[in-house]
Design a protein around this motif. Sequence first.
Motif, PDB file in Angstrom:
ATOM      1  N   GLY A 157      -2.486  -3.024   8.929  1.00 24.78           N
ATOM      2  CA  GLY A 157      -3.532  -3.042   7.914  1.00 24.78           C
ATOM      3  C   GLY A 157      -4.684  -2.104   8.181  1.00 24.78           C
ATOM      4  O   GLY A 157      -5.481  -1.821   7.288  1.00 24.78           O
ATOM      5  N   ASP A 158      -4.796  -1.592   9.418  1.00 25.82           N
ATOM      6  CA  ASP A 158      -5.858  -0.638   9.743  1.00 25.82           C
ATOM      7  C   ASP A 158      -5.501   0.751   9.226  1.00 25.82           C
ATOM      8  O   ASP A 158      -4.339   1.156   9.289  1.00 25.82           O
ATOM      9  N   GLY A 159      -6.517   1.486   8.768  1.00 26.16           N
ATOM     10  CA  GLY A 159      -6.303   2.881   8.422  1.00 26.16           C
ATOM     11  C   GLY A 159      -5.999   3.643   9.701  1.00 26.16           C
ATOM     12  O   GLY A 159      -6.696   3.498  10.691  1.00 26.16           O
ATOM     13  N   ASP A 189       0.830  -1.213   0.000  1.00 26.81           N
ATOM     14  CA  ASP A 189       0.000   0.000   0.000  1.00 26.81           C
ATOM     15  C   ASP A 189       0.860   1.258   0.000  1.00 26.81           C
ATOM     16  O   ASP A 189       0.354   2.360   0.152  1.00 26.81           O
ATOM     17  N   TYR A 198      -2.345   3.291   5.894  1.00 25.85           N
ATOM     18  CA  TYR A 198      -2.552   2.087   6.692  1.00 25.85           C
ATOM     19  C   TYR A 198      -1.358   1.815   7.592  1.00 25.85           C
ATOM     20  O   TYR A 198      -0.209   1.989   7.191  1.00 25.85           O
ATOM     21  N   ASP A 229      -6.521   6.884   2.730  1.00 20.57           N
ATOM     22  CA  ASP A 229      -6.127   6.399   4.045  1.00 20.57           C
ATOM     23  C   ASP A 229      -4.658   5.986   3.989  1.00 20.57           C
ATOM     24  O   ASP A 229      -4.169   5.521   2.962  1.00 20.57           O
TER      25      ASP A 229
END
Length: 121
Positions: free
Chosen positions: A47-49, A6, A63, A61
């Motif tokens: 992996g979380d925003g 990402d 991450y 976002d």
Amino acid sequence: MRFTKDHEWVELNGDIATVGVSAYAAEQLGDVVFVEVPEVGRQVKAGDGFAVVESVKAASDVYAPVSGEVVEANGELSAAPETVNAAPEAAGWFAKVKVANPAEVEALMDRAAYEAYLQTL
């Protein structure tokens, strides 16, 4: 320095990971006009925003590449969001995270693997 698919980067110093977006991501975003960094003390999972970056093109976002606790946020970006474009892999960092699991850092791509990944996009 390690990278995610990402386009976030992580630089580990002891158990503290400095996190930002790669030069490729900054280039794709165009001129950054707003940055929202995470709150200190926030627990994040890989992996979380955990942050937001807005450019003239889009809002995106950012991450968390690793799990842990946000121990510092780059408040300078509020007043100078263009720093993300000027120095994405240096002064344009978003946050520092106390890493809960160092193996998450090791699982990320090194620069050579990331450069190879960019060739597939």
